[in-house]
Write a protein that holds these residues in place. Structure first.
Motif, PDB file in Angstrom:
ATOM      1  N   LEU A  78       0.869  -1.178   0.000  1.00 21.68           N
ATOM      2  CA  LEU A  78       0.000   0.000   0.000  1.00 21.68           C
ATOM      3  C   LEU A  78       0.908   1.231   0.000  1.00 21.68           C
ATOM      4  O   LEU A  78       1.361   1.705   1.030  1.00 21.68           O
ATOM      5  CB  LEU A  78      -0.909  -0.012   1.233  1.00 21.68           C
ATOM      6  N   ASP A 131       2.354   5.039  -0.474  1.00 22.54           N
ATOM      7  CA  ASP A 131       1.896   6.383  -0.151  1.00 22.54           C
ATOM      8  C   ASP A 131       2.252   7.307  -1.298  1.00 22.54           C
ATOM      9  O   ASP A 131       3.422   7.533  -1.602  1.00 22.54           O
ATOM     10  CB  ASP A 131       2.563   6.858   1.149  1.00 22.54           C
ATOM     11  N   GLY A 136       1.366  10.477  -1.460  1.00 24.15           N
ATOM     12  CA  GLY A 136       1.361  11.861  -1.008  1.00 24.15           C
ATOM     13  C   GLY A 136       2.763  12.387  -0.737  1.00 24.15           C
ATOM     14  O   GLY A 136       3.782  11.714  -0.934  1.00 24.15           O
ATOM     15  N   ARG A 174      -2.508  17.876   7.714  1.00 24.12           N
ATOM     16  CA  ARG A 174      -2.526  16.424   7.556  1.00 24.12           C
ATOM     17  C   ARG A 174      -3.033  15.737   8.821  1.00 24.12           C
ATOM     18  O   ARG A 174      -3.786  14.758   8.745  1.00 24.12           O
ATOM     19  CB  ARG A 174      -1.124  15.909   7.207  1.00 24.12           C
ATOM     20  N   SER A 231      -6.323  13.408   9.061  1.00 20.45           N
ATOM     21  CA  SER A 231      -6.242  12.033   9.578  1.00 20.45           C
ATOM     22  C   SER A 231      -7.229  11.823  10.721  1.00 20.45           C
ATOM     23  O   SER A 231      -7.907  10.783  10.793  1.00 20.45           O
ATOM     24  CB  SER A 231      -4.824  11.738  10.056  1.00 20.45           C
ATOM     25  N   LYS A 248     -10.671  11.608   9.250  1.00 18.93           N
ATOM     26  CA  LYS A 248     -10.889  10.294   8.628  1.00 18.93           C
ATOM     27  C   LYS A 248     -11.153   9.228   9.686  1.00 18.93           C
ATOM     28  O   LYS A 248     -12.009   8.348   9.488  1.00 18.93           O
ATOM     29  CB  LYS A 248      -9.678   9.903   7.780  1.00 18.93           C
ATOM     30  N   LYS A 281     -12.974   2.376   1.331  1.00 23.50           N
ATOM     31  CA  LYS A 281     -12.332   3.544   0.721  1.00 23.50           C
ATOM     32  C   LYS A 281     -11.496   4.297   1.755  1.00 23.50           C
ATOM     33  O   LYS A 281     -10.351   4.702   1.483  1.00 23.50           O
ATOM     34  CB  LYS A 281     -13.392   4.483   0.138  1.00 23.50           C
ATOM     35  N   LEU A 282     -12.058   4.490   2.944  1.00 23.30           N
ATOM     36  CA  LEU A 282     -11.320   5.196   4.004  1.00 23.30           C
ATOM     37  C   LEU A 282     -10.086   4.408   4.443  1.00 23.30           C
ATOM     38  O   LEU A 282      -9.009   4.984   4.651  1.00 23.30           O
ATOM     39  CB  LEU A 282     -12.234   5.441   5.202  1.00 23.30           C
ATOM     40  N   ASN A 301      -8.394   2.293   2.648  1.00 19.15           N
ATOM     41  CA  ASN A 301      -7.400   2.378   1.568  1.00 19.15           C
ATOM     42  C   ASN A 301      -6.653   3.703   1.604  1.00 19.15           C
ATOM     43  O   ASN A 301      -5.459   3.761   1.289  1.00 19.15           O
ATOM     44  CB  ASN A 301      -8.082   2.216   0.210  1.00 19.15           C
ATOM     45  N   SER A 302      -7.348   4.790   1.976  1.00 17.82           N
ATOM     46  CA  SER A 302      -6.688   6.099   2.011  1.00 17.82           C
ATOM     47  C   SER A 302      -5.851   6.286   3.281  1.00 17.82           C
ATOM     48  O   SER A 302      -4.878   7.029   3.277  1.00 17.82           O
ATOM     49  CB  SER A 302      -7.736   7.218   1.924  1.00 17.82           C
ATOM     50  N   MET A 303      -6.237   5.593   4.361  1.00 17.91           N
ATOM     51  CA  MET A 303      -5.510   5.756   5.626  1.00 17.91           C
ATOM     52  C   MET A 303      -4.337   4.808   5.750  1.00 17.91           C
ATOM     53  O   MET A 303      -3.282   5.181   6.290  1.00 17.91           O
ATOM     54  CB  MET A 303      -6.469   5.527   6.805  1.00 17.91           C
ATOM     55  N   LYS A 359      -1.641   3.622   4.375  1.00 16.73           N
ATOM     56  CA  LYS A 359      -0.618   3.804   3.351  1.00 16.73           C
ATOM     57  C   LYS A 359       0.696   4.163   4.020  1.00 16.73           C
ATOM     58  O   LYS A 359       0.730   4.678   5.138  1.00 16.73           O
ATOM     59  CB  LYS A 359      -1.018   4.902   2.367  1.00 16.73           C
TER      60      LYS A 359
END
Length: 636
Positions: free
Chosen positions: A39, A41, A43, A57, A61, A64, A348-349, A351-353, A355
């Motif tokens: 996974l 990152d 960013g 950020r 976080s 989220k 989805k959350l 997957n975004s967290m 990383k």
């Protein structure tokens, strides 16, 4: 005399030779689909951010995380509402099914009824409580109830299998998620396959639990409310059910059949008064000393209870004049919509967290074993974690459904998900034991024995299918099924229908027909299945031991050993459906275009009619077109 020199091979460094060996080396290595994905990152690194960026950020976080907890809360509540909806739709049917004691005395029929009733009410605790009430009322013995408890263990595993279906969009994610969900199914089915015949032959579970309940003087207690304290305010504002109605139907209470499952009055008062009542004869008196005859009437003293309604419930459906079926279907649709939406947003959350460095830490914590020689301890700690988490949320369906998307996105490996599911099975039985201890004194022993049967069944299954790595067959079966569903995603629907509906109903029908029919049909099918499994194993590991014909299944028709023809048929069917939808859409678009064109023609005709000069020019153009067409036809 010239000497002949052998031809020199010219080597040009600017054009290197390419060998087949180099081509083989340059080919990319095939990746294992069961490896956990990285996974990454995408960013900006933390060190490259300024103070404002770091604060932003952190706030994102935290936001989220709050959203994740909110969606998880809604997910758990939607599962609770889903269970209530299934009870409204099929609860009375479940009570009627349990009422037929002759069928329940057949172990296989009892097993299947446990599966089907748990599918109807979507709660193993509800179906188990029905069994407990039937045993405590004397309608069932504990021995007859044991196969039903095994069936409830199977039926409750369908929820996380349905949750895995929401991740069918990406092939590898769906492969992992479906395998992570079905490893629970395979454990339950394999445990039943071994322990049900053992129970029928020896009464192993009944005897051991009877010894436990007889040897301890267990006092009644109260079942804990942990997660329900948080979820009840929301779920009880939507719907509240009277669970005693289903138990009343199962115990043949005539008043329960005409009652609604929807609770109308949340606070009632029951007043019991000793009153003179008439009875048909002296034999119906409560006691010979409390019986007297006056002419043609016989009187006795009897406690008469009268219930007074004090406070009405406040949920949404308390004053709705709809049937239980209608309310259940409404709640079923809404809860499924919220369930799927929350699950998609949770994935989805996550997957975004999950990383970069966070994903590395979480994956290491969840999937790393202890150093040698204590690596074997890790799995048992995972079992304890699964049991503890299930005890907290008080539902194995909620816990296993929550870890299924984590397996799909690659945070938890299937090897780690397996002991977590086993611990979940134990956790749900400990809750049932505490709930059984809340029973009254006269029914405490039977209720506790049934809860211990459920506990001992899962412990025995773990002893069979976990301690030795060779015996962890459910993992291999789940991976095999995951590979099939990853390639043919429609097969997941076929699996759910066959495993949880067709197979139980087939076994139920054969068991009703009698042991002769069951043995006559079931034994040849079982022998054929064993032979096919043995041949498959030999084809992979020792093909030399088989005749040349049996070293592959190519001598059979393609449809008999491959899903490719079925896949083509499903593809054609889907294409036709999509084509029909597109044709309907195209037809509607064409109709709209024609309508617009007709309107435009009308406007142009009216404009031409109003302008005489334009009408003359248009007539001249039409005449020229007709002449040109005539010339073309004559040339032809």
């Amino acid at each position: 005399m010239d000497t002949l020199h052998p031809p020199q091979v010219r080597t040009d460094m600017s054009h290197p030779a390419h060998s087949t060996a180099a081509l083989i080396v340059d080919e990319p290595e095939e990746t294992d689909p069961w490896d956990l994905p990285e996974l990454k990152d995408a960013g900006v690194p933390w060190s490259a951010l300024d103070t404002k960026g770091k604060v932003l950020r952190v706030l994102i976080s935290v936001g989220k995380l709050i959203l994740l907890l909110g969606f998880l809360y809604m997910f758990v509540c939607s599962l609770d509402i889903l269970s209530s909806a299934f009870q409204l739709v099929g609860g009375k049917t479940a009570g009627d099914i349990f009422q037929d004691n002759e069928i329940l005395s057949n172990p296989l029929a009892g097993l299947v009824i446990g599966v089907l009733v748990t599918l109807l009410v979507q709660s193993s605790s509800t179906s188990s409580s029905i069994v407990v009430s039937m045993v405590s009322s004397g309608l069932l013995t504990v021995q007859v109830a044991v196969p039903i408890i095994m069936g409830t263990n199977i039926g409750t595993s369908v929820t996380n299998t349905l949750v895995a279906m929401t991740q069918a969009g990406e092939r590898n994610t769906f492969r992992r998620a479906f395998a992570g969900a079905t490893v629970h199914d395979f454990f339950n089915w394999l445990s039943v396959l071994v322990l049900l015949p053992l129970e029928v032959a020896s009464g192993y579970l009944f005897v051991v639990t009877k010894l436990i309940t007889d040897s301890f003087e267990i006092q009644s207690g109260e079942a804990p409310d942990l997660l329900n304290v948080i979820t009840d305010p929301l779920t009880e504002s939507i719907i509240e059910l009277d669970a005693s109605v289903i138990s009343g139907i199962a115990t043949d209470d005539p008043e329960a059949k005409n009652k609604s499952l929807i609770k109308r009055w949340c606070q009632t008062f029951t007043n019991t008064t000793l009153m003179n009542v008439t009875v048909p004869g002296p034999e119906n008196c409560t006691s010979p000393s409390l019986c007297w005859v006056d002419g043609n009437y016989t009187f006795t003293l009897k406690n008469v209870s009268q219930t007074y309604n004090i406070k009405k419930c406040t949920h949404l459906f308390v004053d709705v004049n709809l049937s239980d079926m209608a309310v259940g279907l409404i709640l079923l649709a809404l809860s499924l919509l919220v369930l799927c939406s929350c699950l998609i947003l949770i994935v989805k959350l996550l997957n975004s967290m999950l990383k970069g460095q966070v994903a590395v830490v979480i994956k290491k914590v969840l999937n790393t074993n202890f150093p040698f020689p204590f690596g074997w301890v890790t799995g048992y700690i995972a079992i304890l974690v699964g049991a503890g988490m299930t005890f907290i949320v008080q539902s194995s369906s909620v816990f296993t459904s929550a870890i299924t998307p984590l397996v799909g996105i690659g945070v938890i490996s299937i090897e780690r998900a397996y002991p977590l599911c086993l611990g979940s099975n134990i956790g749900t039985t400990t809750t049932a034991i505490l709930a059984a201890m809340a029973s009254p004194g006269e029914t405490l022993a039977d209720a506790l024995q049934i809860a211990l049967v459920h506990f001992l069944f899962n412990i025995s299954g773990i002893i069979l299918w976990y301690p030795i790595p060779f015996t962890r067959v459910p993992i291999r079966l789940a991976k095999g099924l995951g590979n099939i569903t990853g390639k043919y995603r429609w097969f997941a629907v076929v699996y759910i229908i066959c495993c949880f509906f067709v197979l139980p109903l087939l076994i139920f029908a054969l068991s009703l027909a009698g042991w002769k029919v069951l043995v006559g049909v079931g034994v040849p099918l079982l022998i054929m299945l064993i032979i096919i499994i043995v041949i498959n194993i030999l084809q992979k590991r020792k093909p030399g031991w088989l005749p040349a014909v049996l070293r592959s299944w190519d001598f059979l028709p393609l449809w008999a050993h491959s899903l490719a023809p079925c896949d083509k048929a499903v593809g054609v069917l889907i294409a036709k459906c999509c084509c029909c939808c597109k044709c309907c859409q195209a037809a509607s678009d064409d109709q709209e275009d024609r309508a617009e064109q007709l309107e435009n023609n009308k406007t142009t005709h009216t404009a031409v009619y109003d302008n005489h000069a334009m009408s003359v020019e248009n007539e001249a153009e039409d005449g020229m077109k007709i002449e040109l067409n005539i010339l073309k036809m004559t040339t032809l």
